[in-house]
Design an enzyme around this catalytic site. Sequence first.
Site, PDB file in Angstrom:
ATOM      1  N   ARG A   1      39.506 -13.097 -98.229  1.00 38.17           N
ATOM      2  CA  ARG A   1      40.627 -12.506 -99.003  1.00 38.17           C
ATOM      3  C   ARG A   1      41.852 -12.281 -98.246  1.00 38.17           C
ATOM      4  O   ARG A   1      42.023 -11.868 -97.157  1.00 38.17           O
ATOM      5  CB  ARG A   1      39.948 -11.408 -99.861  1.00 38.17           C
TER       6      ARG A   1
ATOM      7  N   LYS B   1      35.540  -5.898-100.318  1.00 36.79           N
ATOM      8  CA  LYS B   1      35.401  -5.079-101.552  1.00 36.79           C
ATOM      9  C   LYS B   1      34.724  -3.822-101.373  1.00 36.79           C
ATOM     10  O   LYS B   1      33.298  -4.003-100.894  1.00 36.79           O
ATOM     11  CB  LYS B   1      35.201  -5.942-102.511  1.00 36.79           C
TER      12      LYS B   1
ATOM     13  N   HIS C   1      44.299 -17.215-101.956  1.00 37.48           N
ATOM     14  CA  HIS C   1      42.875 -17.386-102.442  1.00 37.48           C
ATOM     15  C   HIS C   1      42.685 -18.555-102.432  1.00 37.48           C
ATOM     16  O   HIS C   1      41.403 -19.300-102.440  1.00 37.48           O
ATOM     17  CB  HIS C   1      42.762 -16.756-104.009  1.00 37.48           C
TER      18      HIS C   1
ATOM     19  N   ARG D   1      40.724 -19.784 -99.402  1.00 41.03           N
ATOM     20  CA  ARG D   1      39.123 -19.190 -99.591  1.00 41.03           C
ATOM     21  C   ARG D   1      38.465 -20.132-100.334  1.00 41.03           C
ATOM     22  O   ARG D   1      37.366 -20.485 -99.814  1.00 41.03           O
ATOM     23  CB  ARG D   1      39.401 -17.790-100.043  1.00 41.03           C
TER      24      ARG D   1
ATOM     25  N   HIS E   1      30.142 -12.069-101.675  1.00 42.08           N
ATOM     26  CA  HIS E   1      30.002 -12.138-102.801  1.00 42.08           C
ATOM     27  C   HIS E   1      28.755 -11.203-103.118  1.00 42.08           C
ATOM     28  O   HIS E   1      27.687 -11.491-102.418  1.00 42.08           O
ATOM     29  CB  HIS E   1      29.757 -13.469-103.647  1.00 42.08           C
TER      30      HIS E   1
ATOM     31  N   TYR F   1      31.245 -22.687-107.446  1.00 40.05           N
ATOM     32  CA  TYR F   1      31.842 -23.842-106.457  1.00 40.05           C
ATOM     33  C   TYR F   1      30.862 -25.324-106.716  1.00 40.05           C
ATOM     34  O   TYR F   1      31.412 -26.225-106.287  1.00 40.05           O
ATOM     35  CB  TYR F   1      31.797 -23.579-105.021  1.00 40.05           C
TER      36      TYR F   1
END
Length: 298
Positions: free
Chosen positions: A148, A172, A244, A247, A270, A279
């Site tokens: 990110r 995150k 992004h 990514r 994730h 994806y």
Amino acid sequence: MNWYTYIKDYQSYLRIERGLSKNTIENYSFDIERLCVFLETNQIEVSPVKIKEETLQDFIYAVAKEVNPRSQARIISGLKSFFNYLVFEDYRIDNPLELVESPKTGRKLPDTLSVEEIDRLIEAIDLSSNEGERNRAMMETLYGCGLRVSELIALKISDLFFDEGFIKVTGKGNKERFVPIGMQTQHYIELYRKTVRIHQTIKKGAEDTLFLNRRGNQLTRAMIFTIIKDLASKINLNKNISPHTLRHSFATHLLENGADLRSIQLMLGHESITTTEIYVHLDRRFLKDIVNNFHPRK
């Protein structure tokens, strides 16, 4: 207590107990502040503890005229989180949005670039400037490690474990993960460090920060966006791309070349595999190949 006092307490909760980033907290707060503006505009005097579902429904109907369903869903989700916090802290006994449904938005597939397009972007970097070596190293890191933008600008020299072939990434919620880093990406990072960064005057507090601006300080998110937009314009790339996008391309290319979703999930950081599953929708050939390779009646 007024609305802004509750909001401030909620922000502290998000930062300290849930470990959310400054950007995420600002996004959560923005939707609550938007509700406050609605209440003031319509001269509705009610506290977060007393506000009822009907008033919130009126706000949502008003918002629906201005934003798309995806934004509506985000606003409803943000407000539900705020009122869940008030219930958790015993300010309220119920969540007035508990029965309010979010609009159906469908699943938006992320934009991706081909390997050729990524190569063209990187080849367009002006290597005659010091910033050029830095920008190439950053682009290679974004694409080579699937970071990110916030993770890229926070990357530290002490996070590089090149002998082991990994970098430590803080994602995150301040969650750390180790991501493999290829020899090519390592090469460009070392080239930047030994030919450009070593000659910079570094600001106090940024000594360990890997990628620096020309003033010797940490780069901003906006700067990374600008660099990528300028490169896209330079090669006449007719796509709306951002950091992004690199990514997304990292994950998509791994999947297309046979990587499993669980491994991609770990590398991307994730929380849920369902986030990574998006994806699969990018290339239906992947699903066909699974059946052809593994089903007994292929």
